[in-house]
Write a protein that holds these residues in place. Structure first.
Motif, mmCIF file in Angstrom:
data_model
loop_
_atom_site.group_PDB
_atom_site.id
_atom_site.type_symbol
_atom_site.label_atom_id
_atom_site.label_comp_id
_atom_site.label_asym_id
_atom_site.label_seq_id
_atom_site.Cartn_x
_atom_site.Cartn_y
_atom_site.Cartn_z
ATOM 1 N N THR A 1 -12.149 -0.437 -5.436
ATOM 2 C CA THR A 1 -12.491 0.281 -6.656
ATOM 3 C C THR A 1 -11.750 1.605 -6.681
ATOM 4 O O THR A 1 -11.752 2.335 -5.687
ATOM 5 C CB THR A 1 -13.998 0.530 -6.751
ATOM 6 N N ILE A 2 -11.119 1.878 -7.798
ATOM 7 C CA ILE A 2 -10.438 3.153 -7.984
ATOM 8 C C ILE A 2 -11.080 3.821 -9.185
ATOM 9 O O ILE A 2 -11.076 3.275 -10.292
ATOM 10 C CB ILE A 2 -8.929 2.979 -8.237
ATOM 11 N N SER A 3 -11.669 4.989 -8.969
ATOM 12 C CA SER A 3 -12.339 5.700 -10.052
ATOM 13 C C SER A 3 -11.467 6.853 -10.526
ATOM 14 O O SER A 3 -10.516 7.258 -9.859
ATOM 15 C CB SER A 3 -13.692 6.197 -9.578
ATOM 16 N N ALA A 4 -11.813 7.355 -11.694
ATOM 17 C CA ALA A 4 -11.088 8.492 -12.280
ATOM 18 C C ALA A 4 -9.583 8.283 -12.180
ATOM 19 O O ALA A 4 -8.859 9.102 -11.610
ATOM 20 C CB ALA A 4 -11.512 9.793 -11.611
ATOM 21 N N LEU A 5 -9.132 7.179 -12.740
ATOM 22 C CA LEU A 5 -7.740 6.776 -12.614
ATOM 23 C C LEU A 5 -6.762 7.877 -13.014
ATOM 24 O O LEU A 5 -6.982 8.603 -13.989
ATOM 25 C CB LEU A 5 -7.468 5.554 -13.480
ATOM 26 N N GLN A 6 -5.668 7.937 -12.249
ATOM 27 C CA GLN A 6 -4.590 8.864 -12.551
ATOM 28 C C GLN A 6 -3.299 8.065 -12.709
ATOM 29 O O GLN A 6 -3.163 6.976 -12.142
ATOM 30 C CB GLN A 6 -4.435 9.884 -11.422
ATOM 31 N N THR A 7 -2.363 8.599 -13.435
ATOM 32 C CA THR A 7 -1.086 7.902 -13.613
ATOM 33 C C THR A 7 -0.395 7.685 -12.265
ATOM 34 O O THR A 7 0.322 6.698 -12.083
ATOM 35 C CB THR A 7 -0.166 8.682 -14.556
ATOM 36 N N ALA A 8 -0.657 8.579 -11.309
ATOM 37 C CA ALA A 8 -0.053 8.446 -9.982
ATOM 38 C C ALA A 8 -0.590 7.245 -9.205
ATOM 39 O O ALA A 8 -0.018 6.858 -8.182
ATOM 40 C CB ALA A 8 -0.289 9.714 -9.171
ATOM 41 N N ASP A 9 -1.681 6.652 -9.693
ATOM 42 C CA ASP A 9 -2.252 5.485 -9.019
ATOM 43 C C ASP A 9 -1.530 4.205 -9.381
ATOM 44 O O ASP A 9 -1.793 3.151 -8.794
ATOM 45 C CB ASP A 9 -3.739 5.327 -9.388
ATOM 46 N N GLU A 10 -0.622 4.278 -10.332
ATOM 47 C CA GLU A 10 0.111 3.085 -10.757
ATOM 48 C C GLU A 10 0.956 2.577 -9.591
ATOM 49 O O GLU A 10 1.866 3.256 -9.116
ATOM 50 C CB GLU A 10 0.979 3.410 -11.970
ATOM 51 N N ALA A 11 0.635 1.374 -9.132
ATOM 52 C CA ALA A 11 1.244 0.839 -7.914
ATOM 53 C C ALA A 11 0.812 -0.616 -7.747
ATOM 54 O O ALA A 11 0.024 -1.141 -8.528
ATOM 55 C CB ALA A 11 0.801 1.645 -6.694
ATOM 56 N N ASP A 12 1.333 -1.242 -6.696
ATOM 57 C CA ASP A 12 0.859 -2.565 -6.285
ATOM 58 C C ASP A 12 -0.160 -2.370 -5.171
ATOM 59 O O ASP A 12 0.030 -1.542 -4.280
ATOM 60 C CB ASP A 12 2.017 -3.423 -5.783
ATOM 61 N N TYR A 13 -1.226 -3.156 -5.216
ATOM 62 C CA TYR A 13 -2.292 -3.059 -4.228
ATOM 63 C C TYR A 13 -2.474 -4.415 -3.548
ATOM 64 O O TYR A 13 -2.498 -5.455 -4.211
ATOM 65 C CB TYR A 13 -3.598 -2.609 -4.892
ATOM 66 N N TYR A 14 -2.601 -4.371 -2.230
ATOM 67 C CA TYR A 14 -2.740 -5.586 -1.431
ATOM 68 C C TYR A 14 -3.974 -5.514 -0.548
ATOM 69 O O TYR A 14 -4.239 -4.472 0.054
ATOM 70 C CB TYR A 14 -1.525 -5.792 -0.523
ATOM 71 N N CYS A 15 -4.704 -6.619 -0.459
ATOM 72 C CA CYS A 15 -5.749 -6.742 0.547
ATOM 73 C C CYS A 15 -5.175 -7.529 1.730
ATOM 74 O O CYS A 15 -4.176 -8.239 1.593
ATOM 75 C CB CYS A 15 -6.983 -7.444 -0.014
ATOM 76 N N ALA A 16 -5.810 -7.382 2.876
ATOM 77 C CA ALA A 16 -5.362 -8.092 4.073
ATOM 78 C C ALA A 16 -6.519 -8.211 5.043
ATOM 79 O O ALA A 16 -7.446 -7.390 5.053
ATOM 80 C CB ALA A 16 -4.193 -7.372 4.737
ATOM 81 N N THR A 17 -6.452 -9.237 5.874
ATOM 82 C CA THR A 17 -7.454 -9.416 6.905
ATOM 83 C C THR A 17 -6.915 -10.375 7.956
ATOM 84 O O THR A 17 -5.887 -11.022 7.747
ATOM 85 C CB THR A 17 -8.766 -9.966 6.307
ATOM 86 N N TRP A 18 -7.594 -10.459 9.067
ATOM 87 C CA TRP A 18 -7.272 -11.483 10.056
ATOM 88 C C TRP A 18 -7.848 -12.812 9.586
ATOM 89 O O TRP A 18 -8.827 -12.871 8.841
ATOM 90 C CB TRP A 18 -7.884 -11.146 11.421
ATOM 91 N N ASP A 19 -7.195 -13.879 10.016
ATOM 92 C CA ASP A 19 -7.675 -15.225 9.728
ATOM 93 C C ASP A 19 -7.685 -16.004 11.032
ATOM 94 O O ASP A 19 -6.704 -15.992 11.781
ATOM 95 C CB ASP A 19 -6.759 -15.899 8.707
#
Lengths: 118, 112
Positions: B75-93
């Motif tokens: 969750t990203i609150s109070a969005l800013q233009t600087a937050d524009e990006a690609d976001y990735y989740c990751a975990t062990w499997d």
């Protein structure tokens, strides 16, 4: 910081060795990874090595072709890539795991580019 | 080896809140900790959240993470233009007793 090197243009079937030099931290305490990314595409984990180098894991697509290793005395992470294929092209990052029972890749290099093409 | 499922894109206006989902399986998200990464254009990924919800030192508290069962959310609150990006989740499997890291396909955040 982490600084990768060794990327270049290579023909299909060729070999390449990537290096990642660590500085500013106790390199031998951390587990390490190689992660690659095709420009415009997502991240793909490639290989992982334990802090002492005795445990190694690989993504299925590189098993039997790539070898991850490390030289803690020289603070180096290595990736020997053999039998290279077109689909191995991309930007290769080295990434340091967190320590102390936490899970995440907390430090990344800027990457080195591998291009496999005839 | 299976990837985690993220929406390809999300968008919201500055000041709003946005959530990015990450869906997996018991062998990955269900049994392991999730981390989240931000990749600004032309730069290397940067760790934001680890162990499901912990913020890396220096990361704004506008970023928060959670996990429930085999899904995780950034969750990203109070969005800013600087937050524009690609976001990735990751975990062990641990699928088929072959431990490996797995990433989501990535979500492109557009701040309108």
């Amino acid at each position: 910081q982490l600084v990768e090197s060794g990327g270049s243009l290579v023909q299909p079937g060729g070999s390449l060795r990537l290096s990642c030099a660590g500085s500013g931290f106790n390199f031998g305490d951390y587990e390490m990874n190689w992660v690659r990314q095709v420009p415009g595409k997502g991240l793909e984990w490639v290989a992982h090595i334990s802090a002492r180098g005795n445990v190694k894991y690989y993504v299925d697509s590189v098993k039997g072709r790539f070898i991850i290793s490390r030289d803690n005395a020289q603070r180096l992470l290595l990736l020997d890539m053999n039998g290279l294929r077109d689909e191995d092209s991309g930007l290769y990052y080295c990434a340091r795991d967190l320590i102390g029972g936490d899970y995440g890749m907390g430090l990344w290099g800027h990457g080195t580019t591998v291009s496999v093409s005839s | 080896q299976r990837v985690l499922t993220q929406p390809p894109s999300v968008s919201a206006a500055p000041g709003q809140r946005v959530t990015i989902s990450c869906s997996g399986y018991k062998s990955n998200i269900g049994d392991n900790y999730v981390s989240w990464y931000q990749q600004l254009p032309g730069t290397a990924p940067k760790l934001l959240i680890y162990d499901n919800y912990k913020r890396l030192s220096g990361i704004s508290d506008r970023f928060s993470g959670s996990k429930s069962g085999t899904s995780a959310t950034l969750t990203i609150s109070a969005l800013q233009t600087a937050d524009e990006a690609d976001y990735y989740c990751a975990t062990w499997d641990n699928y088929l007793n072959a431990p490996h890291w797995v990433f989501g396909g990535g979500t492109k955040l557009t701040v309108l």
